[in-house]
Enzyme design. Structure first.
Site, PDB file in Angstrom:
ATOM      1  N   GLY A 323      -2.269   2.632  -7.375  1.00 13.44           N
ATOM      2  CA  GLY A 323      -2.115   4.009  -6.908  1.00 13.44           C
ATOM      3  C   GLY A 323      -0.660   4.338  -6.675  1.00 13.44           C
ATOM      4  O   GLY A 323       0.182   3.445  -6.551  1.00 13.44           O
ATOM      5  N   GLY A 325       1.963   7.040  -4.439  1.00 12.67           N
ATOM      6  CA  GLY A 325       2.095   8.074  -3.420  1.00 12.67           C
ATOM      7  C   GLY A 325       3.521   8.589  -3.425  1.00 12.67           C
ATOM      8  O   GLY A 325       4.329   8.186  -4.270  1.00 12.67           O
ATOM      9  N   SER A 326       3.840   9.455  -2.468  1.00 16.43           N
ATOM     10  CA  SER A 326       5.174  10.050  -2.476  1.00 16.43           C
ATOM     11  C   SER A 326       6.246   9.009  -2.159  1.00 16.43           C
ATOM     12  O   SER A 326       7.373   9.105  -2.611  1.00 16.43           O
ATOM     13  CB  SER A 326       5.238  11.181  -1.473  1.00 16.43           C
ATOM     14  OG  SER A 326       4.991  10.667  -0.187  1.00 16.43           O
ATOM     15  N   LYS A 344       2.882  -3.139  -2.123  1.00 11.46           N
ATOM     16  CA  LYS A 344       3.295  -1.747  -1.966  1.00 11.46           C
ATOM     17  C   LYS A 344       4.809  -1.685  -2.121  1.00 11.46           C
ATOM     18  O   LYS A 344       5.543  -2.195  -1.275  1.00 11.46           O
ATOM     19  CB  LYS A 344       2.865  -1.255  -0.596  1.00 11.46           C
ATOM     20  CG  LYS A 344       3.271   0.163  -0.311  1.00 11.46           C
ATOM     21  CD  LYS A 344       2.560   0.637   0.939  1.00 11.46           C
ATOM     22  CE  LYS A 344       3.037   2.017   1.345  1.00 11.46           C
ATOM     23  NZ  LYS A 344       2.327   2.492   2.526  1.00 11.46           N
ATOM     24  N   ASP A 439      -1.923   9.838   9.659  1.00  9.31           N
ATOM     25  CA  ASP A 439      -2.284  10.229   8.295  1.00  9.31           C
ATOM     26  C   ASP A 439      -3.676   9.725   7.900  1.00  9.31           C
ATOM     27  O   ASP A 439      -3.862   9.124   6.850  1.00  9.31           O
ATOM     28  CB  ASP A 439      -1.214   9.728   7.310  1.00  9.31           C
ATOM     29  CG  ASP A 439      -1.207  10.520   6.003  1.00  9.31           C
ATOM     30  OD1 ASP A 439      -1.865  11.580   5.936  1.00  9.31           O
ATOM     31  OD2 ASP A 439      -0.552  10.075   5.044  1.00  9.31           O
TER      32      ASP A 439
END
Ligand SMILES: *[C@@H]1O[C@H](CO)[C@@H](O)[C@H](O)[C@H]1NC(C)=O
Ligand SMILES: *[C@@H]1O[C@H](CO)[C@@H](O)[C@H](O)[C@H]1NC(C)=O
Ligand SMILES: *[C@@H]1O[C@H](CO)[C@@H](O)[C@H](O)[C@H]1NC(C)=O
Ligand SMILES: *[C@@H]1O[C@H](CO)[C@@H](O)[C@H](O)[C@H]1NC(C)=O
Ligand SMILES: *[C@@H]1O[C@H](CO)[C@@H](O)[C@H](O)[C@H]1NC(C)=O
Ligand SMILES: *[C@@H]1O[C@H](CO)[C@@H](O)[C@H](O)[C@H]1NC(C)=O
Ligand SMILES: *[C@@H]1O[C@H](CO)[C@@H](O)[C@H](O)[C@H]1NC(C)=O
Ligand SMILES: *[C@@H]1O[C@H](CO)[C@@H](O)[C@H](O)[C@H]1NC(C)=O
Length: 596
Positions: A323, A325-326, A344, A439
């Site tokens: 995935g 993300g920003s 990550k 979040d």
């Protein structure tokens, strides 16, 4: 600042009183609470209540949960006499007085508290004197936290609570940062179900017995900063599930036992500041530790080299991408030791990425909970930063919720949301400072191979400072999930997580995203649901849950209660939102009703 109008309690039919995270101040008035004698739950945490904790609380015969933590309560007498009064309360299961400047002594009557007491939290209360021997009477105790006090004397020998005969209930014992002396009582090593133990930063002496090997299910043992001597017993190798071990700053001698090679779950190990002979570390472990660039400094996580990660992800190939993300991308990888991980990688071109990496490391390094996504390791160079996380084979809740070929049933959805609530309860109350995730959304809830949910992505989490119940930020969570005061003013408190949690509850059971195009202006997911409640509930619930033969009143009642709870989580005014502990209790109750 609002002054507490005690009249709010003066309702004899009231069963639950909860006014947590407000700015209520003043004393508790006897004329009011005493009449609400059927009350089962009082949660007053995170306010500014002051004055003594009143003895009349003992009149509440039906009280089960009493949470007075994070206030400014003091003690009227040197002895905490309210404890004596609470011995009347036969159903008490949770007593939390943590983080109050009580400045008193634990009375012997503590042993007369209800035998149904499971959680006793009295950390950071300026408690003096010794831990009464009578505490051993609390045979149902699951958690005892008395860290950060000025307790002296020895840990009462053979009176570790939570133990009758061969049955032990104690799971967590945190009595670190006191001035406890003498040896660790032998009965502690019989607590075979203990999960977390910290006796750090005391003046404990003596040696570690072979019986330490009995703590077979423990995941954290911290005995650092004491005066322990002798050698490390070989049986320590039996601690197969232990992930954190610190014996640092003691006077341990001899060699590091080879049996430690077998401790395959170990992720943080600190043996520094002892008199242990170096190079004696076991073959496997040494190889493993060296390969992984282990750092023996306190609180650090094993580090993986840049090259190992490169290999593990085949050069961050597209086929490994899980995935994006920003702030970066997540890849699946396999470490040299065969373990599958999620890597990550932070995109350092992004202005916030450095900070986000630091926050995530900071927050996760010190946390351990079944429902949080665990950091296994980090890799940090000036121009490359990555977190190595546990790999969650079943992907995100988002993926499952919107899958075309699989339908999550009602029980799976409830279980997942209970897991998420547990994680939040731990973040909000289980750690020395409250942590706001900021979040929460289905894509940040990951499922492991047993379908247990783990909360992930702490990149914008906030640690609230001591005595702080909210703080301001300019980093925002995800639109649709963020609370009004957070979105508009950047005001962050644990109540923001409750709001997002409520939106998630709505989404999970309606399968409707808050960002759906049907919503605009004042017409949002929350109002759509509110307008349909309670009569038109079948029109909002995910139709997959209401298939032919699926519809029954028990299920509808449950769904309706879940939606009501979700609305209670998303009240416009933060102070009116429920507390995560109440959410846990409510959801477990709905699940129970569904199953019986
Ligand atoms: C509490 O209850 C007693 C007896 O029912 C009553 O006499 C008393 O006035 C009540 N106190 C308050 C503050 O309502
Ligand atoms: C505990 O309760 C027993 C029985 O009611 C009583 O005799 C004893 O004095 C109490 N102990 C303390 C320390 O209050
Ligand atoms: C502990 O438990 C015993 C048996 O239930 C009781 O007799 C004793 O009074 C208790 N109390 C205190 C303070 O220990
Ligand atoms: C406690 O455990 C020991 C050893 O496992 C056993 O011999 C003993 O019978 C047990 N006692 C009770 C009361 O169950
Ligand atoms: C450390 O261990 C060595 C050998 O085991 C011993 O000679 C020495 O006295 C110890 N030092 C301290 C400070 O205990
Ligand atoms: C989750 O993943 C495991 C294997 O990783 C699989 O066996 C299991 O069936 C999955 N769970 C569900 C609900 O499909
Ligand atoms: C929601 O809040 C209302 C009002 O405080 C309360 O009566 C109700 O029991 C709550 N419902 C749930 C499911 O928490
Ligand atoms: C739901 O609707 C009622 C009545 O219109 C309103 O009073 C309440 O504030 C609404 N609740 C939420 C959470 O929007």
């Amino acid at each position: 600042m609002v002054s507490c109008t005690p009249r709010i309690f003066n309702i004899s039919t009231l069963l639950v009183i909860s006014v947590s995270i407000n700015q209520l101040s003043g004393n508790l008035d006897p004329n009011s609470i005493a009449n609400s004698s059927k009350v089962t739950t009082i949660i007053l945490d995170d306010n500014n209540f002051n004055g003594p904790i009143p003895n009349f609380l003992g009149n509440l015969c039906f009280i089960e949960i009493l949470d007075l933590s994070n206030n400014n309560f003091i003690s009227e007498y040197p002895e905490l006499s309210f404890i004596t009064s609470l011995t009347n309360c036969r159903y008490l299961t949770l007593l939390d007085i943590g983080n109050n400047p009580l400045n008193g002594i634990l009375p012997l009557s503590i042993g007369n508290l209800s035998t149904s007491l499971q959680y006793l939290d009295g950390h950071n209360c300026d408690l003096k004197g010794s831990i009464p021997y009578e505490i051993g009477n609390l045979t149902s105790l699951i958690r005892l936290t008395l860290f950060g006090n000025e307790l002296t004397g020895s840990i009462p020998a053979s009176a570790i609570p939570g133990c009758i005969g061969n049955i032990t209930t104690l799971r967590y014992l945190y009595i670190d940062s006191n001035r406890l002396t003498s040896t660790i009582p032998a009965s502690l090593w019989l607590q075979k179900d203990l999960l977390g133990l910290s006796l750090s930063t005391n003046i404990l002496s003596g040696s570690l017995p072979q019986e330490i090997g009995n703590l077979k299910v423990a995941f954290v043992i911290d005995l650092s900063v004491n005066r322990l001597s002798g050698s490390i017993p070989r049986t320590i190798g039996d601690l197969q599930t232990l992930s954190d071990l610190s014996l640092a700053h003691n006077a341990l001698q001899g060699s590091i036992p080879e049996s430690m090679d077998k401790m395959l779950s170990l992720e943080q190990l600190d043996l520094s500041h002892n008199n242990l002979s170096a190079y004696a570390i076991g073959r496997y472990r040494r190889k493993y530790l060296v390969e992984n660039g282990v750092d023996f400094a306190p609180g650090t996580i094993l580090r993986v080299s840049y090259y190992e990660l490169l290999q593990a992800t085949e050069g961050y190939s597209e086929s490994h991408l899980l995935g994006t993300g920003s702030l970066g991308s997540v890849y699946k990888g396999t470490l040299n030791n065969g373990r599958d991980v999620a890597v990550k990688v932070f995109n350092l071109q992004q202005q916030n990425a450095f900070k986000s990496f630091d926050v995530e490391c900071d927050v996760l390094r010190n946390l351990r909970h079944r429902n949080l996504c665990k950091v296994i390791s980090t890799c940090s160079n000036p121009d490359f930063k990555a977190l190595v996380l546990e790999y969650m084979s079943n992907g995100s809740l988002e993926k499952w919720l919107y899958s075309d070929d699989y339908v999550l049933d009602i029980l799976q959805r409830i279980n997942i949301m209970i897991d998420v609530a547990y994680a939040l309860e731990y973040l909000h109350y289980g750690y020395s400072l409250p942590i706001v995730h900021c979040d929460l959304k289905p894509s940040n809830v990951l499922l492991d191979e047993d379908f247990v949910a783990h909360l992930s992505d702490f990149g914008i989490a906030k640690l609230l400072g001591e005595g702080e119940s909210n703080s301001y930020t300019t980093t925002l969570g995800t639109l649709g999930y963020i609370a009004p005061e957070y979105g508009m003013e950047g005001l962050v408190s644990i109540k923001c997580d409750i709001y997002s949690y409520g939106i998630m509850l709505m989404e999970v059971f309606t399968r409707m995203k808050p960002s759906n195009e049907k919503f605009s202006g004042d017409f949002i997911l929350r109002s759509w649901i509110n307008d349909s409640m309670p009569d038109a509930i079948t029109q909002i619930i995910d139709s997959n849950l209401l298939g032919p033969g699926e519809l029954n009143t028990k299920k509808l009642k449950c769904l309706s209660s879940v939606m009501e709870l979700a609305l209670n989580c998303t009240m416009e005014s933060a102070s009116e939102r429920v507390n995560i502990k109440e959410v846990v209790v409510a959801l477990k109750n709905f699940r129970f009703q569904l199953l019986i």
